[in-house]
Enzyme design. Structure first.
Site, mmCIF file in Angstrom:
data_model
loop_
_atom_site.group_PDB
_atom_site.id
_atom_site.type_symbol
_atom_site.label_atom_id
_atom_site.label_comp_id
_atom_site.label_asym_id
_atom_site.label_seq_id
_atom_site.Cartn_x
_atom_site.Cartn_y
_atom_site.Cartn_z
ATOM 1 N N LYS A 66 0.829 -1.215 0.000
ATOM 2 C CA LYS A 66 0.000 0.000 0.000
ATOM 3 C C LYS A 66 0.863 1.265 0.000
ATOM 4 C CE LYS A 66 -1.920 -1.543 3.767
ATOM 5 N NZ LYS A 66 -1.482 -2.928 3.820
ATOM 6 N N GLN A 117 -3.173 -2.181 7.191
ATOM 7 C CA GLN A 117 -3.541 -3.596 7.301
ATOM 8 C C GLN A 117 -4.311 -4.039 6.045
ATOM 9 O OE1 GLN A 117 -4.369 -1.595 10.483
ATOM 10 N NE2 GLN A 117 -2.181 -1.874 10.584
ATOM 11 N N GLY A 150 3.268 -0.755 8.502
ATOM 12 C CA GLY A 150 4.635 -0.508 8.057
ATOM 13 C C GLY A 150 4.588 -0.336 6.549
ATOM 14 N N HIS A 151 4.450 0.898 6.088
ATOM 15 C CA HIS A 151 4.290 1.140 4.654
ATOM 16 C C HIS A 151 5.627 1.565 4.060
ATOM 17 C CE1 HIS A 151 -0.310 1.716 5.323
ATOM 18 N NE2 HIS A 151 0.122 0.515 5.615
HETATM 19 P P1 IMO Z 1 0.366 -2.975 7.124
HETATM 20 O O1 IMO Z 1 -0.374 -1.678 7.162
HETATM 21 C C1 IMO Z 1 0.477 -7.152 8.294
HETATM 22 C C2 IMO Z 1 -1.438 -8.252 12.099
HETATM 23 C C3 IMO Z 1 -0.539 -8.746 13.208
HETATM 24 C C4 IMO Z 1 -1.481 -9.652 13.966
HETATM 25 C C5 IMO Z 1 -2.817 -8.929 13.866
HETATM 26 C C6 IMO Z 1 -3.155 -8.075 15.082
HETATM 27 O O2 IMO Z 1 1.845 -2.834 7.058
HETATM 28 O O3 IMO Z 1 -0.177 -3.844 6.040
HETATM 29 P P2 IMO Z 1 -2.256 -5.754 16.001
HETATM 30 O O4 IMO Z 1 -0.879 -5.324 16.401
HETATM 31 O O5 IMO Z 1 -2.862 -4.935 14.913
HETATM 32 O O6 IMO Z 1 -3.189 -5.897 17.164
HETATM 33 O O7 IMO Z 1 -2.054 -7.259 15.423
HETATM 34 O O8 IMO Z 1 -2.724 -8.103 12.712
HETATM 35 N N1 IMO Z 1 -1.063 -6.937 11.532
HETATM 36 C C7 IMO Z 1 -0.487 -6.775 10.330
HETATM 37 N N2 IMO Z 1 -0.050 -7.663 9.422
HETATM 38 N N3 IMO Z 1 0.577 -5.858 8.010
HETATM 39 C C8 IMO Z 1 0.118 -4.930 8.880
HETATM 40 O O9 IMO Z 1 0.051 -3.623 8.577
HETATM 41 C C9 IMO Z 1 -0.396 -5.372 10.139
HETATM 42 N N4 IMO Z 1 -0.897 -4.760 11.228
HETATM 43 C C10 IMO Z 1 -1.306 -5.726 12.068
HETATM 44 O O10 IMO Z 1 0.580 -9.438 12.693
HETATM 45 O O11 IMO Z 1 -1.618 -10.886 13.276
HETATM 46 MG MG MG Z 2 3.270 -4.374 7.374
#
Ligand code: IMO
Ligand code: MG
Length: 420
Positions: free
Chosen positions: A17, A222, A41-42
């Protein structure tokens, strides 16, 4: 009247993203985050530099772009201050270009400690959280005891924060864990002071007023399958990562939404626990992880890998009302003789194309196989050189989802983009 266009992840996060928002941000005068927090983490790659945007909208390196942190976001002042410092080293000017909603929820250091304690107490049932305090902060919001960004201007802010902190510490101890709850206090207060240097706004007024004359891009964090309502609950994050999150997380009505760009990788990854129907446990899965550098941008954890899942993708397209698909990282499949796509599931011997809500459904993926294109596509920007096998693969996805693949990205850099 202008529209707010939206970028959403269609899988389990980490679809790319950041890159797409960074590319599109050059065309929009404003970018807004509407949910999530520093669990995101973008990754941005431009002019030979790398930056991982966590809470900052990915328009941060575009000159003249206004960046909005919406009410649906959870913001950690310490992480935010550090991230702004790193962005400034690369030429960004966060204090001049970032606006924060007064209703944004604040993450305190004890939210992080509570996240870790809850995960440790859950043992094998843990979610695999990023340990950034996201879940506890959203839980406090729903319990109506959270601190919001606007509260930092109030004289009783410190007293309210200390009361909340005491509740967190009591819960951590009740779970059987010890912690040093005061360790980050001074740092937290100094980071809150840093936050006071930003413009705090009523973001719904700001965003709707902006859209009266200028467009905006909303940046999801996410992915759809991590949505608190529509994902594989309880193995999800704590916010609405799907299209409705734009309305609630910024205060915009549905009719102001324009295009919905749905981002997906040509394969699947997942970090943390929960179902993953097409997961590979063999050398192919290892190879995808190696070629795709599939290690967490935030936590460094190796990501689980598997083939593209069209059942899940169609579900995401439906829930989000995707108008344009954006396919990422197909170049990571360049070396494979055969490439698979899951087109349906077999559950207890019955074939279905519906994504099940039960997380313990015994799913057997049914695959369609495609011949690999066996050609180095990394860095390709000229669509006329794309091999037939690649174009057939894309056409199959378009016909199965009913949505055009409008953008193809075959490499990490900002300029490596094909528009169709
Ligand atoms: P981006 O924006 C991938 C996953 C975590 C865990 C679940 C809940 O970079 O795509 P949390 O800390 O949100 O309570 O964790 O969601 N998770 C992600 N996986 N990319 C992310 O963000 C994530 N943000 C949370 O690994 O399974
Ligand atoms: Mg990520």
């Amino acid at each position: 009247m202008s529209k707010i266009d939206v970028v959403l992840g269609l899988q389990w996060g980490d679809e790319g993203k950041g890159k797409i928002v960074d590319v599109l941000a050059g065309r929009y005068p404003a970018v807004a985050r509407f949910q999530g927090g520093p669990n995101a983490g973008h990754s941005l790659h431009f002019a030979g530099r790398d930056f991982v945007a966590r809470s900052l909208p990915s328009g941060i390196f575009r000159e003249g772009c206004t960046n909005i942190i919406g009410n649906g976001v959870v913001l950690d002042p310490i992480e935010f201050r550090d991230e702004c410092g790193q962005a400034a080293l690369l030429g960004a000017k966060p204090s001049g270009s970032v606006l924060i909603s007064k209703k944004t929820t604040i993450i305190a250091p004890t939210h992080r400690l509570l996240d870790a304690a809850r995960e440790a107490a859950a043992g094998k049932g843990k979610i695999g959280s990023t340990l950034r305090g996201i879940g506890p902060a959203y839980a406090d919001k729903t319990a109506r005891r959270a601190l919001r960004a606007g509260d930092i201007l109030s004289p009783d802010f410190e007293a309210r924060w200390k009361a909340l902190k005491a509740q967190h510490v009591a819960e951590i101890r009740s779970l059987g864990f010890e912690c040093d709850p005061d360790k980050e206090d001074a740092d937290f207060l100094s980071a809150v002071e840093f936050l006071r240097g930003f413009r705090l706004v009523d973001s719904e007024n700001f965003v709707n007023g902006w859209l009266d004359s200028k467009p905006m891009l909303a940046e999801g964090a996410q992915g759809t399958l991590l949505d608190i309502d529509h994902g594989s609950y309880p193995f999800v994050t704590s916010s609405n990562t799907t299209i409705g999150g734009v309305c609630t997380g910024l205060g915009v009505p549905p009719h102001r939404i324009g295009r919905v760009f749905g981002i997906f990788k040509a394969y699947c990854t997942r970090v943390g626990s929960g179902p993953f129907p097409t997961e590979l446990f063999d050398a192919t899965g290892d190879e995808i992880r190696r070629v795709g550098h599939e290690f967490g941008a935030v936590t460094g954890r190796p990501r689980r890998t598997g083939w593209l899942d069209l059942v899940a993708l169609r579900y995401a397209v439906m829930v989000d009302g995707v108008t344009d698909l954006v396919m990422m990282k197909a170049d990571c499949l360049d070396g494979f003789d055969t490439i698979k796509i899951c087109t349906s599931y077999k559950i207890n011997g019955v074939e279905t194309s519906d994504f099940p809500s039960e997380t313990d459904a015994p799913i057997e993926p049914v695959y369609t196989e495609f011949p690999g294109w066996k050609q180095d596509l990394c860095g390709v920007t000229d669509p006329s050189v794309l091999p037939k096998a690649f174009n057939d693969y894309v056409a199959f996805i378009e016909s199965a989802t009913g949505v055009p693949v409008s953008i193809v990205s075959l490499g990490p850099d900002r300029d490596t983009i094909i528009e169709r």
